[in-house]
Design an enzyme around this catalytic site. Structure first.
Site, short mmCIF file in Angstrom:
data_model
loop_
_atom_site.label_atom_id
_atom_site.label_comp_id
_atom_site.label_asym_id
_atom_site.label_seq_id
_atom_site.Cartn_x
_atom_site.Cartn_y
_atom_site.Cartn_z
N ASP A 171 1.07 -1.33 0.12
CA ASP A 171 0.01 -0.02 -0.17
C ASP A 171 0.41 1.24 0.07
O ASP A 171 0.76 2.70 -0.19
CB ASP A 171 -0.88 -0.13 0.88
CG ASP A 171 -0.35 -0.12 2.69
OD1 ASP A 171 1.06 -0.50 2.63
OD2 ASP A 171 -1.32 0.07 3.24
N SER A 172 2.40 1.15 -0.01
CA SER A 172 3.42 2.52 -0.29
C SER A 172 3.03 2.90 -2.29
O SER A 172 3.04 3.91 -1.79
CB SER A 172 4.52 1.67 0.16
OG SER A 172 4.66 0.90 -0.88
N ASP A 198 -1.03 -6.26 -0.28
CA ASP A 198 -1.59 -5.73 0.94
C ASP A 198 -2.41 -5.20 1.11
O ASP A 198 -3.39 -4.22 0.49
CB ASP A 198 -0.77 -3.86 1.05
CG ASP A 198 0.15 -3.87 1.71
OD1 ASP A 198 0.34 -4.93 2.87
OD2 ASP A 198 0.99 -3.23 1.72
N LYS A 225 -1.92 -9.58 2.47
CA LYS A 225 -0.88 -8.54 4.29
C LYS A 225 -2.35 -8.24 5.01
O LYS A 225 -2.80 -7.04 4.23
CB LYS A 225 0.81 -8.39 3.11
CG LYS A 225 1.03 -7.79 4.72
CD LYS A 225 2.55 -7.63 4.61
CE LYS A 225 2.97 -6.12 4.07
NZ LYS A 225 3.03 -5.15 4.52
N GLU A 259 -1.56 -5.93 8.78
CA GLU A 259 -1.14 -5.46 9.58
C GLU A 259 -1.92 -5.59 11.23
O GLU A 259 -2.90 -5.56 11.21
CB GLU A 259 -0.89 -3.83 9.02
CG GLU A 259 0.05 -2.94 8.01
CD GLU A 259 0.08 -2.13 7.75
OE1 GLU A 259 -0.23 -1.03 9.01
OE2 GLU A 259 0.71 -1.29 6.91
N GLU A 318 9.49 -4.63 10.87
CA GLU A 318 9.55 -3.33 10.04
C GLU A 318 9.78 -2.02 11.12
O GLU A 318 9.37 -2.50 12.40
CB GLU A 318 8.20 -2.23 9.45
CG GLU A 318 8.49 -1.00 8.41
CD GLU A 318 7.73 -0.63 7.21
OE1 GLU A 318 6.53 -1.35 7.53
OE2 GLU A 318 7.58 0.94 7.14
O1 KIV Z 1 3.56 -1.58 1.40
C1 KIV Z 1 5.20 -1.45 1.50
O2 KIV Z 1 5.42 -1.39 0.73
C2 KIV Z 1 5.72 -2.94 2.96
C3 KIV Z 1 6.29 -2.99 2.52
C4 KIV Z 1 7.38 -1.70 3.35
C5 KIV Z 1 6.73 -4.31 3.76
O3 KIV Z 1 4.15 -3.07 3.69
#
Ligand code: KIV
Length: 312
Positions: free
Chosen positions: A70-71, A109, A139, A141, A208
């Protein structure tokens, strides 16, 4: 513990766990393969990708896990943080990445809000990633407090990756992007989080922004592979953001980021060169142009000549 004679997924185990020599056809990376890599102490590699070309380049470079993080809210869409990216936006990018990934495990994510409202809603959203975008795992969190939810998603046949420590979706609660697990009570909580997610059966666990020593303890304690980002070298694998390693973020890098290339400089130079070539009439050259055949050119000349004669 598996032995060389056990067969999994139709292939001999040694086929699944051996490091593929350069030039050999690559195996499809599975969750089971990642566990074997941990057991064999073979480092696991993970990079983010958000579109078709980056996905192809990352996959063809033999990276084990491609994460549609989600980055992308910041790297691709220009948002200030990850909080506002939606499920539909994540699906749009994951579908493009799916088309570029053949071998790596494709993980997407779940964005903020997609698993926070209720378990049924979370399950529906997780299933959308599998059905609509072709992700092979999602994924989520959060630690101990997400363990029951993660178990439910796994029960619905969806592999889940955990993510603890500095969890960017909790930025407002953490009061900024701060290294986590620095005090004894925080370390205890992180250990509880890691163990709870390990017991819930996560496919792997992203660590992280935590001290190296804490990441090493967690990696030793859990059966699931740990993938570190800003968590030191003792994790089972490492993940970095594609745009970070290529200098495409427009912000100073975090301490843990290593830049492996300068795509910003490459792109800027190319764009400037194009701009200069066009304004100075150097692009396109005749060799970069299409041409009529000799016959058509002669016929065209005849037509034009006739028209000019009629006008006189
Ligand atoms: O969103 C992302 O890029 C991440 C990584 C930094 C692990 O969750």
């Amino acid at each position: 513990m598996c032995t060389g004679s056990i067969r999994e997924g139709g292939g001999a185990l040694e086929d699944i766990v051996s490091v593929t020599p350069i030039g050999e056809p690559r195996h499809k990376i599975t969750v089971a393969f990642l566990r074997e890599k941990k057991l064999q102490h073979q480092p696991i590699t993970c990079l983010t990708a958000y579109d078709y070309p980056s996905a192809r380049l990352v996959d063809e470079a033999a990276i084990d896990i491609v994460l549609v993080g989600d980055s992308l809210a910041m790297t691709m869409l220009g948002y200030a943080d990850t909080l506002s990216v939606t499920v539909d936006e994540m699906l749009h990018h994951t579908k493009a990445v799916r088309r570029g990934v053949k071998h790596a495990l494709l993980v997407a994510d779940m964005p903020y809000g997609s698993y926070h409202v209720g378990a049924d809603d979370a399950l529906r959203n997780a299933a959308r990633f599998i059905k609509e975008s072709g992700a092979e795992a999602v994924k989520i969190e959060g630690g101990e407090k997400r363990a029951d939810l993660i178990r439910r998603v796994i029960d619905a046949e969806i592999p889940v990756a955990g993510h603890i420590g500095l969890t960017p979706q909790s930025v407002n609660v953490m009061g900024g992007y701060k290294v986590q697990g620095k005090s004894l009570s925080e370390i205890e909580q992180l250990m509880r989080d890691a163990v709870a997610l390990d017991r819930a059966g996560v496919a792997f666990l992203v660590l992280e922004g935590i001290p190296r020593e804490v990441a090493a303890m967690i990696t030793e304690e859990v059966a699931t592979p740990t993938i570190g980002i800003g968590a030191g070298p003792d994790c089972d694998g490492q993940v970095l953001v594609f745009h970070d390693i290529l200098n495409l973020t427009f912000t100073p890098p975090a301490k843990f980021v290593r830049r492996y290339g300068d795509a910003a400089a490459l792109i800027t130079d190319a764009v400037h060169a194009f701009q200069e070539n066009v304004v100075s009439h150097q692009y396109p050259a005749d060799s970069e142009s299409y041409h009529l055949s000799k016959e058509t050119q002669q016929a065209l000349e005849t037509v034009l000549e006739r028209k000019r004669g009629m006008r006189r």
